[in-house]
Design an enzyme around this catalytic site. Structure first.
Site, PDB file in Angstrom:
ATOM      1  N   LEU A  63       0.868  -1.169   0.000  1.00  0.00           N
ATOM      2  CA  LEU A  63       0.000   0.000   0.000  1.00  0.00           C
ATOM      3  C   LEU A  63       0.907   1.223   0.000  1.00  0.00           C
ATOM      4  CD1 LEU A  63      -2.669  -0.910   2.733  1.00  0.00           C
ATOM      5  CD2 LEU A  63      -2.927  -1.075   0.250  1.00  0.00           C
ATOM      6  N   ASP A  64       0.512   2.263  -0.716  1.00  0.00           N
ATOM      7  CA  ASP A  64       1.283   3.506  -0.687  1.00  0.00           C
ATOM      8  C   ASP A  64       1.361   4.039   0.734  1.00  0.00           C
ATOM      9  OD1 ASP A  64       1.537   3.369  -3.435  1.00  0.00           O
ATOM     10  OD2 ASP A  64      -0.172   4.683  -3.825  1.00  0.00           O
ATOM     11  N   ARG A  65       2.375   4.819   0.994  1.00  0.00           N
ATOM     12  CA  ARG A  65       2.594   5.355   2.346  1.00  0.00           C
ATOM     13  C   ARG A  65       1.340   6.005   2.908  1.00  0.00           C
ATOM     14  NH1 ARG A  65       6.717  10.223   2.839  1.00  0.00           N
ATOM     15  NH2 ARG A  65       5.033  11.129   1.596  1.00  0.00           N
TER      16      ARG A  65
END
Length: 321
Positions: A132-134
């Site tokens: 997942l993106d930050r």
């Protein structure tokens, strides 16, 4: 300290290019060491653009060490057995170490908690089978055993893992349901971004409009938003952000792809309104079906409330399982 001597056949190469080849690292990494003063040529600090000469002695001094930061707290664990676990990743937490994030990641939190992590293809990503993106929150699968790592990787490649997201987008899609089948690759005009490009990797996203809202303080044509349920068919970097932008409806609060900072401010969106809300997978070892749901965090519920919307019901994001 490492001592290297330039052979005759390498005469005239740029120092950063030559050093990268000698050490088996990227050119950027070599340039960083040179710029930091860690590299001398015949005992003189050199420029990355300097041309090396046959017979010169290149010294690589030990880089200054930066104390590792404390590992972050372990996120809530929603499922765990000896083979795998599922965590609810908060926004702001990087999944694994990488450029600009050597520590303070989810991997560090898992290690500090003593959770076994299956070795993967890259040493910095043990246990990681998808990301997942930050600034995206929600459910993330982690492999603890090699069997689970292999099984989950195969299931993801075969598109057998159901991953459902909630997104709030700028404007209202013309079609309430849709399928976005468009390849994704690096944006040729901005290497930090990704985009729909002809020679990109295949990518598939399905979406469904759940509700329509607006930011009251903005004119209707600039304040309209739509609450979407999205399903990943593939797992490309920034896939939902890129596909929804290509559709003409970027995610509210996205500083990289979202054009409307005015709308993000009006709704109080300080990060992309994107949440990995539901996950369904057959257990790679036991075969038992795992289905999990994670409600929206408080900061995203507050954004929806400002748009006159209620959080999606669980059934809206698990329909079709």
């Amino acid at each position: 300290m490492t001592s290297l001597t330039v052979p005759p056949e390498d005469d005239g190469q740029r120092l950063d290019v030559w050093l990268a080849g000698q050490l088996g690292i990227s050119r950027n990494q070599a340039a960083h060491r040179i710029d930091a003063g860690d590299v001398t040529v015949d005992e003189v600090v050199a420029s990355r653009r300097r041309r090396v000469r046959a017979g010169e002695r290149i010294l690589l001094h030990a880089a200054a060490t930066v104390p590792a930061s404390e590992p972050p707290p372990l996120p809530p664990v929603r499922y765990r057995d000896e083979h795998l676990l599922v965590v609810a990743k908060p926004a702001g937490l990087v999944v694994h170490p990488g450029a600009g994030h050597p520590d303070g990641t989810l991997v560090d939190a898992l290690r500090a908690a003593g959770i076994p992590l299956a070795p993967g293809d890259e040493p910095s990503r043990p246990g990681i089978v998808h990301r997942l993106d930050r600034d995206t929150s929600g459910l993330l699968l982690i492999a603890s055993s090699p069997e689970a790592h292999a099984g989950l990787t195969a299931a993801l490649a075969a598109r057998e893992v159901a991953r459902r997201y909630h997104a709030l987008v700028v404007g209202v899609p013309t079609h309430p349901r849709g399928r976005i089948d468009a390849p994704i690759g690096r944006d040729p005009g901005d290497r930090v971004r990704f985009a729909v490009v002809a020679d990109g990797r295949p990518a598939l996203t399905r979406y469904r409009t759940l509700a329509v809202g607006r930011a009251d303080e903005l004119p209707e044509h600039r304040g309209a938003v739509a609450s979407l349920a999205c399903q990943l068919g593939t797992g490309r970097t920034h896939q939902l952000r890129v596909h929804l932008t290509a559709l003409g409806h970027p995610i509210v609060g996205d500083p990289t792809y979202g054009p409307s900072r005015e709308l993000s401010r009006a709704l109080g969106a300080r990060r992309p309104v994107l949440h990995a809300a539901a996950l369904g997978v057959d257990h790679p070892v036991t075969g038992a079906r795992l289905e999990l749901y994670e409600p929206l965090p408080a900061e995203l519920r507050a954004v929806l409330q400002r748009a006159g919307l209620t959080p999606p019901a669980q059934r809206d994001l698990t329909e079709g399982w």
